[in-house]
Design a protein around this motif. Structure first.
Motif, short mmCIF file in Angstrom:
data_model
loop_
_atom_site.label_atom_id
_atom_site.label_comp_id
_atom_site.label_asym_id
_atom_site.label_seq_id
_atom_site.Cartn_x
_atom_site.Cartn_y
_atom_site.Cartn_z
N ARG A 21 44.89 33.48 39.34
CA ARG A 21 43.57 33.99 38.98
C ARG A 21 42.71 32.79 38.58
O ARG A 21 43.10 32.00 37.74
N HIS B 25 46.59 44.20 43.12
CA HIS B 25 45.68 43.07 42.92
C HIS B 25 44.84 42.72 44.14
O HIS B 25 43.91 41.96 44.02
N SER C 100 38.77 37.76 42.39
CA SER C 100 39.05 36.56 41.58
C SER C 100 40.54 36.18 41.68
O SER C 100 40.97 35.21 41.10
N ASP D 266 40.99 42.60 44.14
CA ASP D 266 40.29 41.81 43.12
C ASP D 266 39.92 40.43 43.68
O ASP D 266 40.78 39.61 43.95
#
Lengths: 322, 322, 322, 322, 322
Positions: free
Chosen positions: C8, C25, C30, C28
């Motif tokens: 991340r 995940h 980022s 996402d």
């Protein structure tokens, strides 16, 4: 003594000062700095790299020898790898030279002291009036010296090929293994040399193409000339490979022809000896052939041997087999 | 007598005047000047270089032979290196000719008098009416003569290859080394020749491409024709290399086949002689075989020898081994 | 333990979590996710393919080994096939690695566990600070490791060629089959290796060209460096092919020359033995030659044998045939 | 009768009229004129050149054979050189055809009557309805006929290669020299043929590229088709070179293997004859060996000879050497 | 039953209807029609050509086999020639397939029934959901099947090369001619195969480049994948040529080494037999040598024979010649 130089406005101002003093001048745009590192430790390079803002990858490459001339462009500098070549005996000895080129500094990193950096300095001084062109002038002098070294290598190999040729058509067995080994060694050297010469051409070609912005127009002919030299070195290498191939093939054929000759000699002498043996065999039989145990037998046997051998000898001589 | 010429508005006005007079005319745009230097001293070249404003690098190149046709463009002039080629015996003799081309002057620098500049003059005079095109016309005449010389060389080698072929399939041992040496020499000449022919193509090709601005359109077909000739010379060189390779390989195979024949002959004659020897050995034993010490023995032995030898002879004859 | 990683904002947050958690995940932006599948079943791949939106053709390719590095561009992702190479004994062992590259995920699919993915992880961690460049950084680490493996293979073959050379000019028959087999195996490996090295160069070259939009400029030098490595691998392969060819040809010639020597030895010894046999044949005749049944005969016969044999021996010795 | 033709608006209006009448029509744009000159004198060509406004260089080229297909573009016309090819026996016979192409005239200049221009006329007539496309249609018919001739040549060589193959693996010595000569001749023809086929491809390719302005779009597929044929001819030539090389190499190996066989036969028979000779030598000694001068000696000697010979014969038979 | 298919809006509506019914649907843009002609007569093709508006040249090409894959673009349609390949025994069997591609029709013309069109149909049905992409989808299925056939051929040759290798280093004479013939046949097949594989690559490459307008973007990856396959086929062909060359050369060297061995054996055994023969010759002389007619002579003779033979045998054994 450290190999360092400082030019201000095209004039050599200082020489041989300690490398550590370089940082005092590096920010001054009217100054051009050169220094040379011979087989430096990673720490040495690290220090310089920080001062000049060199890229980590380029610095790593300078520490490892990887046998391929190349030109890498980074944001603030160029990184060039070239190889100096020398024939030591029949071995081709290569020395890696890593070059960092910034606006006003040239850093040369030599893998070993086998590359004669003083000769480069002499070459720079021979054209001292051109020092006003700054770093590109220094770079040209260095590359020109490297490429001239290639011609020395090629000339030696060329001379050797010529020398082999004289031995080639002589009927001398002692030279045989000599020719065989020589062609082997030369071809090997040329394969390795080609791995330098061809990418070197691309390195100089790239410099020339990108140089449009970087080079003073007055320097372009010099780089063009250098490029012509790299072309010539690559073409010469290829010609030599073919000439070595020519010698090698001619040599093998030569051996084949000689084997042929030997086979003919074998046949001839074998026949010349076998026929008398057959005749004496005949006169050795324990049967009453004409002349058995009589002088007549001796004379006919001896006559037959001489006549048969002479006839065979003359036949073979005429056929060119003896 | 100096080789010099002066054209004014396409008409030959003067010829053979001293080179030193050239400077009187060089500034006159209606005038075209040519002069030739044969193996000049550095000082000679220096003087001319100053008058015509030639680049230092080009002048240096003209003094050193470097075995590669090339075309360099400088601000005020072109610099061309070409090589005249001639076969002297079986050696390829090359003569470097450096050419400086300015707006209204052509300077030829010959390495040695082996290149026949008078023949170039004759060629110019054969198309005298085209002299109005100025320097490009003179340059064309010169290059055309050089390339025509290449065809003479290639024709001689071509004829030699044809001649070798006639010897190739004849069963004549004397020719053997001859063929071997000839193919060796020809291949060597072709490798060297190729180093001329291929870059020559590029030189003329560059002239043609850049010529768009420089050449009178009426001259373009002439340069195109010249370019076709350089293409043909390069292709012919490659064909000849293959034809020489063809002869060479056929020759080696020929030798291999001949060795085969000799081996068969050896076997055959060895057998024809060995069998009688074995028979006489039998009759030479000191044991009471049938016919021992009796006429019968002589007749059976002799019969056995004759029959065995004849049978073997006929078998081998039939197999084509004798 | 599954090989998975989650970064991340350039920091490694999780590692070794189950592949099934990946889907939490993937949406996402980022987050950068990597995971590795080793010889997965079609069903495994199917599941992942749906989650990441992979193209059906790419997934199929990942299931079939087809022996050619390639880079396919799909709308939402890249698909890359590369081959890890290792020399196991003298066999070249290849492992296919299929790579799916999306904006924030890297999926590696290994054909077999022979490719050491943990070494790739170690390489990533060695430059952990660059993880902020996301997927391109991970991809670079992987490809760099693969190409470094090529150098290991080439270095082993290079060393073997050098080793063969030492055996080459020694007069040792035992090495003969060894050299023959080794050159055969090496050439075979190089042919297969070339099928990897040349397309690999194109794969990295394509990445670099397309990378203009995709890559952070700071990564460009790294990909450029990688590209240089693939160039070098391809050139090295070609050089090695030529060096192996050089050894092979020298070896064959060597054998030819040795055959020549043996033929000479045969002739010589055959003559040295055949002549005395002929003489004893003469003295074995049942005819009254001079010395028949007398000591004189014995002495002349013995003298003739010794003299003839010695003379022949000396002649051949001098000619270098013995 | 002169070969001449006059088309008006795509319809054949006149044929076989004297060449001198051509000038009456040459200015008429609705007319298309063709005429053929067979080995014309320079004067003949001069006259025509003036009427049609042909370039001096093109006319010169038409008078000299220079063995290279080419396409030259002049201001007012095209000049094309092609070569008709025919296999006469095993010699490749080439006939130069020079072609002048103006807006409304096609002039063909044949070096010799060996090129069958009537066949070209027949081809034109087979597609008479296309005559409305004018000169490009006539040119296409001519070039198409020339290229079809290439396929005839290649087909003959292809058939010969197939035929050689049948002889190749037969154990027939008589064929040996035959194969050797045939491969030599074919390879030679293919080298010469390649010098036609490759530049021919370029000639048609240039026509096609420049044709954009010149050709009626309806003709483009025809020129494309012609171009495909030239591609195929060039590729076929290369394949044949490789196939001939394949035959040649297989043939040489064949000979090498046969030599191997002969050497084995020599060894075997030499041994079978040498051993009895040695045994009879033993029994021929003048020393009291067991059986000396006794029937026992005869029987042991004879038995030894028979047993030793048989054993050797069987051993060699089993090894496959006899 | 005729091979015909009719799709409406991507759904297969009819199959196996008579070709004559095709004309009812050809004008309907929502319909895609396919039909197959197997070795049709000129009249058959003529009829179809009129209905679909095919170009005369394309139709002619479909009637003549010309052994070169190609793609011709006509105003209203594409014309593609490809070749199906199969290894029947060791012969490479090629079947020409001519393909006419219009907006909504695909016509396949097979030279002979050897090409299995039903397998193509099965491939279409395997991806029936993609039929909505119309003609390009059908064309892809066909070409994909053809190229997959190439891999089958290459795999068989690859397996054969591997198999040959196992025989290569075994000392088995029976395999010799087998290897020689196999390499000959394989190289021949590969030369012919190369003439398919390389132009095939260009055909698919052209389709891909031109396809920008023609293909639905969703199909591009499929054509890209097909293109990768043709690349791979071409590269594999080249690798195989080299591997076959490797086997062939190793085989020849093998034979050369074996000849060397045989020559050594000949020398050795010849010497072992010749020396006793010489000794018995000595003891067969009719002169009073020591031991003449005495048991002593027998013992010395026998001892000399045994000692000399044993010594020679041991020497040769140690040298590895026996």
């Amino acid at each position: 003594m450290d190999r360092t130089r400082l030019y201000r406005n095209g004039v050599l101002k200082a020489e041989g000062f300690p490398i550590d003093d370089v940082s005092d001048h590096i920010g001054d745009p009217s100054v051009v700095v050169w220094f040379d590192l011979c087989s430096p430790s990673p720490a040495d390079l690290e220090k310089i790299s920080e001062e000049l803002g060199l890229h980590r990858l380029a610095v790593e490459d300078a520490l490892h020898s990887d046998q391929r001339p190349k030109l890498d462009t980074y944001d603030s500098h160029l990184f060039i790898t070239v190889y100096g070549a020398k024939l030591v005996g029949k071995r081709l000895e290569l020395t890696e030279i890593s070059i960092f080129v910034t606006k006003n500094a040239l850093v040369t990193v030599r893998e070993s002291p086998h590359f004669d950096i003083d000769a480069v300095i002499r070459r720079w001084d021979a054209n001292a009036e051109m020092a006003r062109y700054g770093v590109p002038y220094l770079l040209h002098g260095l590359l020109d010296y490297v490429v001239d070294g290639y011609f020395d290598v090629l000339q030696v190999i060329d001379d050797k090929v010529e020398a082999l040729e004289d031995d080639l058509f002589e009927d001398n067995d002692a030279d045989r293994l000599h020719i065989q080994r020589q062609t082997y060694e030369m071809r090997k050297s040329l394969v390795r040399f080609r791995r330098l010469a061809v990418p070197m051409r691309e390195v100089v070609g790239s410099l020339l193409r990108r140089g449009v912005e970087m080079l003073d127009p007055a320097l372009t002919p010099y780089y063009q000339d250098l490029y012509d030299h790299t072309l010539r070195a690559a073409e010469w290498t290829d010609s030599l490979r073919e000439l070595v191939g020519n010698v090698r093939e001619a040599h093998i054929n030569q051996q084949g022809f000689r084997l042929n000759d030997i086979m003919k000699k074998i046949t001839s002498w074998a026949a010349i000896i076998a026929v008398p043996t057959m005749i004496t065999g005949f006169y050795g039989q324990n049967v009453p052939y004409p002349g058995f145990s009589q002088p007549l037998g001796f004379w006919t046997s001896t006559a037959a041997i001489l006549v048969a051998s002479s006839i065979l000898y003359l036949i073979f001589k005429k056929k060119g087999w003896l």
